[in-house]
Write a protein that holds these residues in place. Structure first.
Motif, mmCIF file in Angstrom:
data_model
loop_
_atom_site.group_PDB
_atom_site.id
_atom_site.type_symbol
_atom_site.label_atom_id
_atom_site.label_comp_id
_atom_site.label_asym_id
_atom_site.label_seq_id
_atom_site.Cartn_x
_atom_site.Cartn_y
_atom_site.Cartn_z
ATOM 1 N N GLU A 1 10.967 3.911 13.311
ATOM 2 C CA GLU A 1 12.441 4.336 14.100
ATOM 3 C C GLU A 1 13.122 4.856 12.256
ATOM 4 O OE1 GLU A 1 14.083 2.285 17.319
ATOM 5 O OE2 GLU A 1 14.887 1.940 15.659
ATOM 6 N N ILE A 2 12.150 3.315 11.534
ATOM 7 C CA ILE A 2 13.293 4.038 10.322
ATOM 8 C C ILE A 2 12.397 5.154 9.038
ATOM 9 C CG2 ILE A 2 13.272 1.780 9.837
ATOM 10 C CD1 ILE A 2 11.614 0.366 8.242
ATOM 11 N N SER A 3 12.702 5.187 7.939
ATOM 12 C CA SER A 3 12.201 6.237 7.067
ATOM 13 C C SER A 3 11.772 5.758 5.765
ATOM 14 C CB SER A 3 13.394 6.815 5.627
ATOM 15 O OG SER A 3 14.282 6.354 5.195
ATOM 16 N N GLY A 4 10.923 6.349 5.224
ATOM 17 C CA GLY A 4 9.448 5.899 4.735
ATOM 18 C C GLY A 4 9.981 5.366 3.230
ATOM 19 N N GLY A 5 11.426 5.279 2.896
ATOM 20 C CA GLY A 5 11.697 4.626 1.846
ATOM 21 C C GLY A 5 12.168 3.023 2.517
ATOM 22 N N GLU A 6 13.025 3.003 3.309
ATOM 23 C CA GLU A 6 13.377 1.474 4.066
ATOM 24 C C GLU A 6 12.308 0.752 4.807
ATOM 25 O OE1 GLU A 6 17.533 2.290 6.173
ATOM 26 O OE2 GLU A 6 15.848 3.419 7.004
ATOM 27 N N ARG A 7 10.754 1.586 5.143
ATOM 28 C CA ARG A 7 9.779 1.003 5.769
ATOM 29 C C ARG A 7 8.827 0.322 4.154
ATOM 30 N NH1 ARG A 7 6.679 5.130 8.036
ATOM 31 N NH2 ARG A 7 8.598 5.462 9.429
ATOM 32 N N GLN A 8 8.998 0.992 3.258
ATOM 33 C CA GLN A 8 8.353 0.709 1.914
ATOM 34 C C GLN A 8 9.489 -0.174 1.514
ATOM 35 O OE1 GLN A 8 8.852 3.109 -1.741
ATOM 36 N NE2 GLN A 8 6.541 2.452 -2.382
ATOM 37 N N ARG A 9 10.482 -0.763 1.512
ATOM 38 C CA ARG A 9 11.285 -1.548 0.704
ATOM 39 C C ARG A 9 11.142 -3.113 2.309
ATOM 40 N NH1 ARG A 9 15.654 1.307 0.885
ATOM 41 N NH2 ARG A 9 16.778 -0.022 1.944
ATOM 42 N N ALA A 10 10.946 -2.573 3.219
ATOM 43 C CA ALA A 10 9.983 -3.902 4.479
ATOM 44 C C ALA A 10 8.954 -3.803 3.591
ATOM 45 C CB ALA A 10 10.002 -3.717 5.490
ATOM 46 N N GLN A 11 7.737 -3.681 3.793
ATOM 47 C CA GLN A 11 6.762 -4.210 2.960
ATOM 48 C C GLN A 11 6.553 -4.817 1.979
ATOM 49 O OE1 GLN A 11 4.172 -0.032 2.285
ATOM 50 N NE2 GLN A 11 2.673 -1.246 2.979
ATOM 51 N N VAL A 12 7.737 -4.730 0.918
ATOM 52 C CA VAL A 12 7.406 -5.158 0.108
ATOM 53 C C VAL A 12 8.353 -6.537 0.393
ATOM 54 C CG1 VAL A 12 8.964 -5.322 -2.542
ATOM 55 C CG2 VAL A 12 8.620 -3.663 -1.910
ATOM 56 N N ALA A 13 8.850 -6.558 0.603
ATOM 57 C CA ALA A 13 10.245 -7.431 1.510
ATOM 58 C C ALA A 13 8.873 -9.034 2.055
ATOM 59 C CB ALA A 13 10.990 -7.536 2.632
ATOM 60 N N THR B 1 0.669 -1.334 -0.572
ATOM 61 C CA THR B 1 0.185 -0.245 0.284
ATOM 62 C C THR B 1 0.613 1.221 0.308
ATOM 63 O OG1 THR B 1 -0.341 -0.148 2.612
ATOM 64 C CG2 THR B 1 -2.068 -1.088 0.850
ATOM 65 N N GLN B 2 0.010 2.509 -0.198
ATOM 66 C CA GLN B 2 0.931 3.363 -0.564
ATOM 67 C C GLN B 2 2.015 3.735 0.519
ATOM 68 O OE1 GLN B 2 -0.285 7.276 -1.615
ATOM 69 N NE2 GLN B 2 -1.721 6.304 -3.064
ATOM 70 N N ASN B 3 1.185 3.512 2.313
ATOM 71 C CA ASN B 3 2.071 3.942 3.077
ATOM 72 C C ASN B 3 1.616 3.795 3.931
ATOM 73 O OD1 ASN B 3 0.442 6.492 3.557
ATOM 74 N ND2 ASN B 3 1.404 7.719 3.100
ATOM 75 N N ILE B 4 1.987 2.609 4.707
ATOM 76 C CA ILE B 4 2.056 2.211 6.319
ATOM 77 C C ILE B 4 2.411 2.055 7.389
ATOM 78 C CG2 ILE B 4 4.026 0.690 5.340
ATOM 79 C CD1 ILE B 4 3.010 -1.170 8.059
ATOM 80 N N GLU B 5 1.525 2.722 8.804
ATOM 81 C CA GLU B 5 1.669 3.251 9.876
ATOM 82 C C GLU B 5 2.814 3.148 10.397
ATOM 83 O OE1 GLU B 5 -2.586 3.371 12.569
ATOM 84 O OE2 GLU B 5 -2.683 2.341 10.379
ATOM 85 N N THR C 1 5.786 5.294 -6.316
ATOM 86 C CA THR C 1 7.102 6.671 -5.851
ATOM 87 C C THR C 1 6.722 7.392 -5.188
ATOM 88 O OG1 THR C 1 5.882 6.749 -7.922
ATOM 89 C CG2 THR C 1 7.800 5.139 -8.173
ATOM 90 N N SER C 2 4.782 7.427 -4.444
ATOM 91 C CA SER C 2 4.867 8.956 -3.976
ATOM 92 C C SER C 2 5.624 8.440 -3.237
ATOM 93 C CB SER C 2 3.319 9.094 -3.902
ATOM 94 O OG SER C 2 3.005 7.785 -2.959
ATOM 95 N N HIS C 3 5.469 10.482 -2.810
ATOM 96 C CA HIS C 3 6.440 10.753 -1.117
ATOM 97 C C HIS C 3 7.811 10.082 -0.750
ATOM 98 C CE1 HIS C 3 1.920 11.507 -0.179
ATOM 99 N NE2 HIS C 3 2.601 9.567 0.088
ATOM 100 N N LEU C 4 8.489 9.685 -2.367
ATOM 101 C CA LEU C 4 10.180 9.930 -2.016
ATOM 102 C C LEU C 4 10.409 9.969 -3.378
ATOM 103 C CD1 LEU C 4 9.731 5.747 -2.479
ATOM 104 C CD2 LEU C 4 9.905 6.560 -0.622
ATOM 105 N N ASP C 5 11.545 10.445 -2.876
ATOM 106 C CA ASP C 5 12.583 11.172 -3.811
ATOM 107 C C ASP C 5 13.510 10.986 -4.761
ATOM 108 O OD1 ASP C 5 14.802 9.699 -2.987
ATOM 109 O OD2 ASP C 5 15.189 10.864 -1.116
#
Lengths: 269, 336
Positions: free
Chosen positions: A140-152, A84-88, A168-172
């Motif tokens: 504790e982790i950044s949005g990008g890291e959280r997203q990779r955790a979500q993909v994992a 999903t777009q962003n997990i809490e 890719t939304s909210h990512l640099d």
């Protein structure tokens, strides 16, 4: 070509109002399908219906020839994984979060993971580059890291179909390329079928093998990026003037919006 | 889960278990008739004819078992509801479930249904009152798929107010003898003496604990959000419904014998969570045991502080529970 996903005459929405109408499309094994369209065209609604969160008001969704409505939640989770777009940012350890992706495989009264589950989680954490921060908290982790955790976590479900809502939304730009490169690699190496909602037309052109262009809840056109991303189509669907060039590096279509600067003439020069 | 966490949490569960036994033993000894621990052991094996033995077995032990069952039920109900709503302020009391149960029970007293249907009319009415409230809360909060936790809590508090007003209305209209019954019941105490009723409450508490474990992995999945839980294969609607049924059963039955005992369902899971973390595999049993310890201890206090008189146990849980909660919230900076 094995057909993984088939969407047939699908209509869906909230309450009595349909947001998407009569959608037809399919995805074969190894496809990387991008759903594009302006805001409010029904991209996310379509994705949420395919994940089973929204019940279709009409039509059918087939996953590997089985109707989605005939499968239990667990059976669906073994075939379809969703990012999903962003997990809490919850107070859970990253590795435990990733391991949750094994839950559809647990027996009814199984309270603890087996060694095999741990092994699978470890493998996919390596693949997604999550290992370095696996002992941190999700909060504790950044949005990008959280997203990779979500993909994992999604891969740990060992699905045949991976769905992503605007990854890719909210990512640099660095993280955008990083996550899409990862998705492309998974798509190629695991022969994983991917369907993703994406806003950035140029990223869509670069990474997707097939595009589904929505306009006001209906399919405007589907096909390879070269066919879908023409200035005519984009101008009609997005109601914006654009110029479509070729990316000199990849020969994929490259969309340039015609801004006020350009129409006034000379301001940019 | 990591080995270190597993051992730490198992260790906590064992400590809670020992604490429960110790609290139970102390409670057996405490009271207007002073009986020491060694005497208790002696009496248990021989001396069945003495008056101390009948005090222990007929008055104090049933009361401890009831306190254990009610405390465990409320702690567990709080943990279950907090898991579903993912909010630490949610519990049977703040959601209005206890209030709903109290209306059911007052109706039984007013219409004297117990004389028609037997003593089990109380727990039945408590359960019906609780489940009706839960259905109202459920329809209000999960309508349209979205949930506003503030609305939910405000709704719950308002339901509690409406219920307590309704109870007062019934008291105003009640006859003298019924009025006495209602007042006695609303004060909240563990002085129920009917063995069958106590056994029922205890059995339901244990069954509630066992059946809640069917959903403990689902509740863990809820930690990452309801939609996310659905994505990893949890049938979220079914889980919510069953958790509501279990929580209503636990709350309704507890309220029917012991009156409204607030804060156990709020404070106990909260404290346990700070010690054990949010993992429901341990949180559920931990909240049950800690709730049992807490209520048995509070009840022992309630009946010994001003002997030979007795305080309502709800007063003690309110004062201790509320203070601990304020302390914990300020110390841990809990995000609400």
């Amino acid at each position: 070509m094995t057909e993984i996903l088939k969407v047939e005459n699908l209509s869906s929405g909230y309450k009595d109002e349909n947001i998407i109408n009569n959608i037809n499309f399919s995805a074969n094994k190894g496809d990387l399908v991008g759903i594009i369209g302006p805001n409010g065209s029904g991209k996310t609604t379509l994705l949420r219906t395919v994940t089973g969160l929204l019940k279709p008001s009409r039509g059918n969704i087939f996953v590997q020839k089985d109707n989605l409505s005939s499968l239990t939640s667990k059976e669906i989770a073994k075939r379809i994984a969703v990012v999903t777009q962003n997990i809490e940012p919850v107070l859970i350890n990253v590795s435990e979060y990733v391991l949750m992706g094994r839950m559809p495989y647990y027996d009814k009264f199984q309270f603890f993971e087996k060694n095999q589950d741990k092994y699978i989680a470890g493998e996919y954490m390596k693949m997604t580059d999550v290992m370095p921060y696996k002992n941190k908290m999700m909060s504790e982790i950044s949005g990008g890291e959280r997203q990779r955790a979500q993909v994992a976590r999604a891969l740990v479900q060992q699905p045949v179909l991976l769905l992503l809502d605007e990854p890719t939304s909210h990512l640099d730009i660095t993280h955008q390329v990083k996550i899409l490169d990862l998705i492309k690699r998974l798509n190629r190496e695991l022969q994983l079928t991917v369907v993703l909602v994406i806003h950035d037309l140029n990223m869509a052109a670069e990474y997707c093998s097939k595009l589904l262009m929505l306009k006001k809840g209906e399919v405007f056109q589907t096909g390879p990026p070269e066919q879908v991303l023409t200035y005519k189509n984009i101008e009609e669907v997005y109601e914006t003037v654009v110029i479509v060039e070729k990316n000199p590096l990849t020969q994929k279509p490259y969309v340039l919006p015609v801004t006020e600067n350009a129409t006034k003439g000379g301001a940019v020069r | 889960m990591r080995k270190a966490d597993f051992f730490k949490n198992t260790y906590f569960i064992i400590i809670l278990f020992i604490l429960l036994i110790v609290t139970g033993l102390l409670s057996l000894c405490a009271g207007s008739a002073d009986i020491s621990v060694s005497e208790v052991f002696k009496l248990l094996f021989n001396g069945h004819e003495s008056w101390q033995y009948s005090i222990i077995m007929k008055i104090r032990l049933p009361r401890i078992i009831l306190g254990l069952a009610v405390g465990g039920s409320l702690g567990l109900a709080g943990a279950l509801l907090q898991g579903i709503f993912r909010n630490p302020l949610v519990e049977p009391y703040t959601l209005g479930i206890s209030g709903g149960a109290s209306i059911g029970i007052c109706l039984v007293i007013i219409f004297n249904l117990a004389s028609v249907l037997g003593l089990f009319a109380y727990p039945a009415a408590g359960f019906i009152g609780a489940i009706v409230t839960v259905i109202i809360v459920y329809l209000m909060s999960f309508r349209n798929g979205g949930m506003r936790i503030n609305n939910l809590l405000l709704t719950g508090v308002m339901i509690s107010f409406i219920c307590s007003s309704a109870v007062m209305l019934m008291m105003a209209m009640a006859k003298n003898e019924q009025l006495h019954n209602i007042v006695f019941w609303t004060m909240g105490s563990l002085s129920e003496t009917n063995k069958n009723l106590i056994f029922l409450i205890f059995a339901v508490a244990v069954l509630g604990l066992i059946s809640s474990y069917i959903f403990c992995m689902d509740l863990n999945a809820f930690l990452i959000g309801e939609e996310e839980a659905a994505h990893i294969g949890v049938n979220t609607e079914r889980t919510k419904k069953w958790i509501f049924v279990i929580a209503s059963l636990l709350t309704g039955l507890s309220v029917s014998v012991a009156g409204i005992i607030g804060f156990v369902g709020l404070v106990v899971p909260h404290i346990i969570r700070t010690f054990m973390g949010p993992d429901h595999r341990f949180l559920l049993i931990g909240s049950f045991l800690a709730g049992a310890v807490f209520l048995v201890a509070c009840d022992t206090l309630a009946r010994t502080v001003i002997t030979p008189l007795e305080l309502p146990v709800g007063v003690i849980t309110g004062i201790i529970g509320g203070s601990i909660f304020i302390y914990a919230i300020n110390k841990r900076k809990v995000d609400l």
